[in-house]
Design an enzyme around this catalytic site. Structure first.
Site, mmCIF file in Angstrom:
data_model
loop_
_atom_site.group_PDB
_atom_site.id
_atom_site.type_symbol
_atom_site.label_atom_id
_atom_site.label_comp_id
_atom_site.label_asym_id
_atom_site.label_seq_id
_atom_site.Cartn_x
_atom_site.Cartn_y
_atom_site.Cartn_z
ATOM 1 N N LYS A 175 56.845 63.404 28.089
ATOM 2 C CA LYS A 175 57.455 64.329 29.030
ATOM 3 C C LYS A 175 58.898 63.902 29.204
ATOM 4 C CE LYS A 175 56.871 65.952 33.784
ATOM 5 N NZ LYS A 175 57.330 67.322 33.545
ATOM 6 N N GLY A 176 59.756 64.880 29.208
ATOM 7 C CA GLY A 176 61.169 64.556 29.394
ATOM 8 C C GLY A 176 61.823 65.604 30.247
ATOM 9 N N GLY A 189 61.085 69.177 29.118
ATOM 10 C CA GLY A 189 59.746 69.744 29.139
ATOM 11 C C GLY A 189 58.745 68.745 28.598
ATOM 12 N N VAL A 195 55.822 67.229 25.671
ATOM 13 C CA VAL A 195 55.585 67.093 24.233
ATOM 14 C C VAL A 195 54.092 66.980 23.983
ATOM 15 C CG1 VAL A 195 56.140 65.791 22.149
ATOM 16 C CG2 VAL A 195 57.781 65.857 24.035
ATOM 17 N N ASP A 240 74.165 62.408 22.348
ATOM 18 C CA ASP A 240 73.180 61.889 23.291
ATOM 19 C C ASP A 240 72.312 60.818 22.640
ATOM 20 O OD1 ASP A 240 72.004 61.622 25.738
ATOM 21 O OD2 ASP A 240 70.665 63.353 25.516
#
Ligand SMILES: *[C@@H]1O[C@H](CO)[C@@H](O)[C@H](O)[C@H]1NC(C)=O
Length: 833
Positions: free
Chosen positions: A521-522, A525, A527, A637
């Protein structure tokens, strides 16, 4: 090597009055167009081809490439003639090398101005082309008078050797003494048989008509050769033939002996013959001749600096020894192996498609090394492969041809500064590890932009041709398009663009088994784990509605991922964009992300060598983004949670949502977009808003520091002294020169100190506050390879001393072998072997 002086003498005497064209006229052959400059040549004859050329090539190597339509896996007789005849009035015949394909065939040295020089080889072609190259060795300009190619049947000149056989002599006997050679029209290959005089022998011949086709005659001897022979003077004297001109012990030779019995007496009497070569008997049994039967003895000889053939009748024989003809061949050693056929074919194809006028693009592209085509580089071990191709500024026009995809080992392709047009094809991305440069091709476009243009063209056309009502309709249509476009790219465009990457919501449901297993989870959203139809595991990243990864990032990532492929970038399987659902599907990375692996919660502490390898992996991926494609891609990033590892602990960069691909580096608007993650953010960018490749280098430096220390970039520790950025903490420790306190204590001292120093040095080199002080990722990469090398060396030194003490068998190749298996370039630095 100098060819038989007999050739010289004979040709001196006889060939001068004989003009070359008439020589060839007798063959009534097909025609082959040989062009200086290695154009392919074609034959329109079924059996053989020949061409009279008088060419004065310019350049160091000039090749004539013959493309017989019978193609490969056929045997050919290749014959070249060289007649200087003082054509340049310099009275100085040149000397030069002749190559058959990639291997040295002969050195042409004229003994005399008017010498006529033929060379001939039987060659089994493994490829569709046969090239003969003349190489200038600094002794005058090479030239060629004619080149002939004859198709042989499979059985002709069959030997156990598959190498080319270079003719040294071809002898017949018993012509009248002032006949020096026979080259009868009935020699189907236009061979020349020299009349050899042998002492202690008697000429015999027959006046009967011999049909050379009516007998078993695999090497197709002409009837005139069959009709004459020599015979020993008595029953117990032997025929002795010496051949010592051009033999040396380093070569293998083949000798063909021909015995054709035309003597009527053998119907009642016997002729039994035995043969020895240099006093060694070569026949298991002496043979008995039979009327109008041809006996061919084929014998190979090695390690001989001379050759004495002795033919003797056995005591049981009623008739004396005899022989009709013989040939001596030298086996050409093929020391060079030609470029991998598909690579060689492909480069020729590309040369034709784009009409590349490079004069040195002749003969084999890679071999011999000193003639390798300048615009490419080749792998050096085993069969040469084309690994890079630079066609920058070659005025190439038209689309990027699909042929480029056939270079399966290509690592670098530079097509910049050309006038290429059309879409950047997907296949470029399919070649793993391929770096390609396409900048400055104004007519090239990415799939997405091409589409828009294409659609507009018919629209504009229809506007021009239509009445006002139609214009209204079109305008309305355009407006709808505009509105659609404001929300991104119209879905139709996307689906047409890369069908193979498009998945429907139903597909995604099936792949993830209705989003059964959540694996992460990030901010964007969640995974989910998925399984493709072929059994491959994938990770499905489902973008939540509230995700900061908006439409723009989503499409930016999809667009980029369909184009860039590298072994150190997480590979992209596809995407789904249906209704409100946006999902990205990637290869599944078993070991999760680097942040997790480095965390204290992971019981399996990452080993030092693993950390070094991961650093190199990430640097490779980043080097690809920065330098392998143009304009470069800035990731923006990079952080340990975006570095994923597969089963083999191979590190790959993921999360390209913030990447800015294919935007001019000077493009102002990128600088206004906030990006990045606290702790990894380039301080210069924070200050000025200017983002470039060096921002990635900074973030990468922070990742390296994490690998070394096992700590997070922002230290949240109780003591004030240790609070703050990891970078400052390392800096403080470095001042004390205390490496032990910097390196992750969980390693328990199990690391190589010199590689650790180098590693820290490299990491610190990436993180100066000013972008300009930071190196390019390519430099960082080579430093990291040195670290890896240092570590390997030490490991192996230790292993080796253990090995030596136990079995006193030092084996130096151990190092190289293991290094190679890690894919380390042997030129990586001062520590490389
Ligand atoms: C290709 O060649 C040009 C000069 O012809 C050079 O400037 C460029 O750097 C080369 N590209 C690569 C990838 O080496």
């Amino acid at each position: 090597m100098n060819i038989a002086s007999e050739w010289m003498l004979l040709f001196l005497a006889f060939f001068i009055p004989l003009q070359l064209p008439s020589l060839l006229a007798s063959t009534d052959t097909g025609y082959i167009n040989i062009d200086c400059g290695a154009e392919e040549a074609y034959t329109d004859s079924d059996s053989n081809i020949a061409q009279h050329i008088e060419k004065l090539p310019d350049g160091v190597r000039n090749c004539y490439t013959l493309t017989p339509k019978q193609g490969k896996n056929n045997k050919y007789l290749v014959r070249a003639f060289f007649a200087y005849r003082n054509y340049d009035l310099k009275h100085t015949p040149p000397s030069f090398d002749v190559y058959l394909g990639v291997n040295h065939w002969n050195t042409i040295e004229f003994g005399d101005l008017y010498m006529y020089f033929p060379i001939e080889v039987t060659h089994f072609a493994l490829s569709d082309t046969i090239s003969v190259c003349l190489v200038n060795i600094g002794k005058g300009v090479p030239f060629i008078s004619s080149l002939e190619l004859w198709l042989l049947t499979d059985s002709t000149y069959r030997t156990s050797s598959s190498f080319p056989l270079d003719i040294l002599t071809r002898s017949t006997f018993s012509m009248s003494e002032d006949t020096l050679f026979v080259r009868f029209e009935d020699d189907v290959y236009d061979r020349v048989w020299f009349n050899r005089i042998v002492g202690n022998s008697k000429k015999i011949s027959t006046s009967a008509t011999i049909d050379s086709y009516g007998i078993e005659n695999t090497n197709k001897l002409p009837s005139q050769v069959l009709k004459t022979a020599i015979q020993s003077l008595s029953l117990n004297s032997s025929l002795e033939i010496y051949f010592n001109n051009h033999t040396d012990s380093s070569h293998v030779y083949y000798i063909n002996l021909y015995f054709f019995e035309f003597d009527q007496r053998v119907t009642t009497q016997k002729r039994i013959v035995d043969v020895t070569f240099n006093d060694k008997s070569i026949l298991t049994d002496p043979f008995t001749t039979q009327h109008l039967k041809l006996v061919t003895i084929v014998q190979n000889i090695t390690q001989a600096d001379h050759l004495r053939i002795s033919i003797k009748a056995t005591p049981e024989s009623d008739l004396p020894a005899m022989i009709n003809a013989f040939e001596v061949y030298r086996v050409l050693s093929l020391t060079n192996s030609a470029t991998y056929q598909e690579d060689a074919d492909t480069i020729l194809k590309i040369k034709h498609i784009y009409g590349i006028p490079i004069i040195n693009w002749q003969g084999d592209p890679c071999i011999p090394n000193h003639f390798a085509w300048e615009e490419l580089t080749c792998s050096s071990d085993g069969t040469p492969r084309i690994i890079s191709l630079n066609l920058s500024s070659r005025g190439l026009t038209g689309p990027i041809d699909v042929s480029f995809s056939r270079f399966s080992e290509l690592q670098s392709l530079d097509l910049s500064y050309n006038k290429l047009t059309g879409e950047v094809p997907e296949f470029l991305a399919q070649l793993s590890n391929l770096k390609f440069l396409l900048e400055r091709n104004p007519g090239l476009c990415l799939a997405r932009s091409c589409k828009t243009k294409k659609n507009l063209v018919p629209l504009i056309a229809s506007i021009a041709a239509s009445v006002a009502v139609l214009v209204m309709i079109v305008l309305t249509f355009l407006m709808i398009r505009r509105i659609k476009k404001k929300n991104g790219v119209s879905k139709k465009d996307w689906q047409e663009k890369s069908d193979k990457y498009v998945f429907s919501l139903r597909d995604v449901n099936r792949i993830t088994n209705n989003f059964k297993t959540k694996i992460g989870k990030g901010g964007f959203g969640e995974v989910y784990l998925g399984t493709m139809q072929d059994g491959r595991d994938v990770a499905v990243k489902l973008l939540s509605q509230t995700s900061r990864q908006g439409d723009r990032e989503f499409h930016s990532e999809v667009n980029l991922l369909t184009i860039v492929h590298h072994k150190n970038l997480v590979s992209f399987v596809g995407y789904c964009d249906e209704g409100d659902v946006k999902a990205l599907i990637y290869e599944y990375m078993d070991q999760g992300n680097l942040q997790g692996l480095l965390s204290g919660r992971n019981p399996n502490v990452l080993k030092w060598s693993e950390r070094l390898q991961i650093a190199v992996d990430v640097a490779l991926g980043l080097d690809y983004l920065h330098n392998g494609i143009r304009p470069p891609v800035v990731h923006r990033d990079l952080k340990t949670s975006n570095i994923l590892l597969n089963k083999k602990m191979q590190g790959k960069i993921s999360d390209f949502g913030l990447c800015r691909p294919f935007i001019n580096e000077n493009d102002a608007h990128i600088s206004t977009i906030p990006a990045g993650t606290f702790g990894y953010l380039d301080p210069e960018f924070q200050r000025t808003g200017k983002l470039n490749k060096k921002s990635d280098v900074y973030s990468f430096g922070v990742i390296l520091l994490e690998l070394i220390t096992g700590q997070r970039p922002i230290k949240e520790e109780a003591s004030l002294e240790n609070k703050g950025h990891l970078l400052h903490w390392v800096n403080r420790k470095l001042k004390n020169g205390d490496i032990k306190s910097i390196v992750d204590p969980r390693l328990r001292g199990e690391y190589n100190t010199s590689s650790a120093w180098k590693f820290i040095e490299t990491a610190m080199g990436c993180v100066p506050p000013k972008a300009i002080q930071r190196p390019d990722i390519s430099e960082v990469l080579s430093e990291l390879k040195i670290c890896l090398n240092l570590n390997q060396q030490q490991t192996h030194t230790r292993e080796r001393s253990e090995t030596e003490s136990s079995r006193r068998n030092p084996n130096n190749s151990l190092d190289m072998g293991s290094l190679n298996s890690l894919g380390i370039e042997s030129t990586a630095g001062p520590y490389a072997r």
